[in-house]
Every structure is written in structure tokens, then in C-alpha cells.
Design an enzyme around this catalytic site. Structure first.
Site, PDB file in Angstrom:
ATOM      1  N   LYS A   1     -27.007 -41.098 -35.876  1.00  0.00           N
ATOM      2  CA  LYS A   1     -26.228 -42.334 -35.740  1.00  0.00           C
ATOM      3  C   LYS A   1     -26.099 -42.669 -34.255  1.00  0.00           C
ATOM      4  O   LYS A   1     -25.777 -41.794 -33.451  1.00  0.00           O
ATOM      5  CB  LYS A   1     -24.833 -42.143 -36.340  1.00  0.00           C
TER       6      LYS A   1
ATOM      7  N   ALA B   1     -22.123 -31.673 -32.104  1.00  0.00           N
ATOM      8  CA  ALA B   1     -21.068 -32.246 -31.250  1.00  0.00           C
ATOM      9  C   ALA B   1     -21.659 -33.105 -30.153  1.00  0.00           C
ATOM     10  O   ALA B   1     -21.316 -32.969 -28.975  1.00  0.00           O
ATOM     11  CB  ALA B   1     -20.202 -31.132 -30.656  1.00  0.00           C
TER      12      ALA B   1
ATOM     13  N   GLY C   1     -23.555 -38.195 -34.569  1.00  0.00           N
ATOM     14  CA  GLY C   1     -23.243 -37.986 -35.979  1.00  0.00           C
ATOM     15  C   GLY C   1     -23.979 -36.860 -36.656  1.00  0.00           C
ATOM     16  O   GLY C   1     -24.207 -36.927 -37.867  1.00  0.00           O
ATOM     17  N   GLY C   2     -24.369 -35.820 -35.921  1.00  0.00           N
ATOM     18  CA  GLY C   2     -25.138 -34.743 -36.544  1.00  0.00           C
ATOM     19  C   GLY C   2     -24.464 -34.129 -37.752  1.00  0.00           C
ATOM     20  O   GLY C   2     -24.989 -34.184 -38.875  1.00  0.00           O
TER      21      GLY C   2
ATOM     22  N   ASP D   1     -16.756 -41.175 -39.479  1.00  0.00           N
ATOM     23  CA  ASP D   1     -18.120 -41.700 -39.479  1.00  0.00           C
ATOM     24  C   ASP D   1     -18.870 -41.452 -40.785  1.00  0.00           C
ATOM     25  O   ASP D   1     -20.015 -41.903 -40.929  1.00  0.00           O
ATOM     26  CB  ASP D   1     -18.925 -41.075 -38.333  1.00  0.00           C
TER      27      ASP D   1
END
Length: 279
Positions: free
Chosen positions: A10, A92, A96-97, A127
Site C-alpha cells: 500500500k 513496519a 501496509g506489509g 488500513d
């Protein structure tokens, strides 16, 4: 039967912090797009709830109760599936991992078991709703207000993460102002990526200055991206530390990624296409 779901990175092309609710949640206004780089989540029926993690970024993935994939399964009331995560995105990182992995896990379990997606997935993270959509979106409120964004051209970009951690709560804590202006009411259609970059230059990521204060390495990434030939816009994504630069064509993005990788082999660098749905 194995269900395989791609978890796109993302990217927040804009991120305006427009207020703060009484319960402490921040109000946002963000133009979100998705990349053709990401993780892969696979699930099958299993005995108990398990997760196997592989891939080049597997080392930093949290295990146990804090893992976003396992949290997503529990959110659906499932405790008898086996997950495999092929991890390519840094953790982090402001792209958006873990959130994308949670959204992919929800989709995978829903397909595996033939169940409907819950109407409200916000409890899993701000998210998660937008990552579940996986398409160009205007995200506002605390993440629950989502609107399609049409008229974006193909966007060639380079993503760079310096492999340093940035605490999102710490970034919000250090913000000087939390009642900034939102984006314009209407996001226009753009004929070219250069037009888009010009409009984006008038917008912001309100977390950028605070993130640099928390982790000065972010500023080094921004400088490196702004120096490469052909970049049209450079900005941080999310709360950092990943930053992106937009280019006019694929070859320019590939060349920039190669240049930065050569100069900073310790950084995570990817050229990518942004936009579209489920890239």
C-alpha cells in the site's frame, strides 16, 4: 485445496492528518494506491492454527498472538487452518506489509470456507479496510470511509526503505499540528502521470517531518530519491520509513532503482507500477 492471495504493498500518495477524535484516533484524508510488489499468503485446511514464513523478509515477521495473519483468522472465528507467508515487504515500513497480509488472510479464509467477509474489519487495523479493497481509494475518517478514485494514469515508481524501524505512535505523538486541511473535495482525472505529480505536489504527507525527527534516515532516502534523473515527485508513504518517487515511464523507474541499489546496497529498493485493482 490451497487458496493463494497476493498482498499488495500500500502506498499513500497523500496523507493529510485532519483532526483527532476524543478517543484518541486520528482523522485522515489519504489517496491510497497499490503496487505490483507484495507478499503472498496461502492457506489450506489444517490441524490447529499455524503459520510458516519464508521469503527474503521473513526474519522480522512477528510470531504468536501479535501476528496479523493469525489475528485475522481468529477474527473470523477460525482456528483450524494452516497459513504460509512468502514475505517480500519489509515490516513496519509504512506500506501496509502486515496489514496487507491480514487483508489477504481474510480473503483467503473467506474463499477457503465459503463464508462472507465481515462488514466491519476496522478492529484489525485502520488500513485493513483499504487493503481489503486493493484498488485506488480515497481513505478518510479513521480508515473506515472509502471511496473509489478513477482517472489515475499508470504510475511508475521506486520504493525505498532504509531498513530502520519507525514507531507509528511515536510519529503521531511528535506531530506539531493535528488539524490540517484535507485534500480538495474532488480529486480530478489526470491525462498524464506528470499532471498527477503536479497535483500531488500541492498535497502533503503530514507525518513526514515527525517521522524524520524520529528516524533521520528517512531524510537520507528522500534526498537520494530526489537526486535521481527523471523523478517527478518524491514523498514518504504512511508513517515511514518507506519513501517513493514517481517517474514518467518504466525505464526511468528501473534506472533509478538500479542507481539507488548500487549506491545503497543496504536499503530495500524496488521499482513498481502503482494503481489498478489487485495488481
Amino acid at each position: 485445496m490451497a487458496i493463494r492471495v497476493f498482498a499488495s504493498a500500500k502506498v499513500n500518495l497523500t496523507l493529510h492528518v485532519t483532526g483527532r477524535r476524543a478517543d484518541g484516533y486520528h482523522l485522515l484524508d489519504s489517496l491510497v494506491v497499490f503496487a505490483d510488489v507484495g507478499d503472498v499468503v496461502t492457506t489450506v485446511d489444517g490441524a490447529g492454527l499455524t503459520l510458516d514464513v519464508t521469503g527474503p523478509e521473513a526474519g522480522d515477521v512477528p510470531s504468536g498472538e501479535s501476528n496479523s495473519i493469525l489475528q485475522a483468522a481468529r477474527f473470523l472465528g477460525v482456528d483450524d487452518v494452516a497459513f504460509s507467508l512468502e514475505k517480500h515487504l519489509p515490516t513496519a515500513a509504512g506500506i501496509g506489509g502486515g496489514t496487507a497480509d491480514a487483508a489477504a488472510a481474510l480473503r483467503a479464509v473467506a474463499q477457503l470456507r465459503g463464508v462472507d467477509m465481515p462488514a466491519d474489519v476496522l478492529p484489525l487495523g485502520a488500513d485493513v479496510p483499504v487493503c481489503l479493497r486493493g484498488c485506488s481509494t480515497r481513505m478518510s475518517g479513521i480508515g473506515e470511509e472509502l471511496a473509489d478514485v478513477d482517472g489515475l494514469p499508470d504510475i511508475w515508481a521506486v520504493l525505498v526503505n532504509p531498513r530502520v524501524g519507525v514507531s507509528t505512535p511515536e510519529v503521531f505523538k511528535r506531530m506539531q499540528r493535528k488539524d490540517n486541511a484535507p485534500m480538495p473535495d474532488q480529486i480530478p482525472a489526470f491525462e498524464t502521470v506528470r499532471d498527477l505529480a503536479g497535483w500531488l505536489a500541492e498535497q502533503r504527507n503530514d507525518l513526514e517531518a515527525a517521522a524524520i525527527e524520529v528516524q533521520p534516515e528517512v531524510a537520507k532516502v528522500l534526498v537520494a530519491l530526489r537526486r535521481v534523473k527523471g523523478q517527478l515527485l518524491t514523498r514518504m508513504s504512511g508513517s515511514g520509513a518507506t519513501c517513493f518517487a514517481i517517474f514518467g515511464d518504466e525505464q526511468s523507474a528501473k534506472g533509478a532503482a538500479q542507481e539507488i541499489s548500487t549506491q545503497h546496497p543496504e536499503w530495500w529498493v524496488r521499482n513498481t507500477r502503482l494503481g489498478g485493482k489487485n495488481l
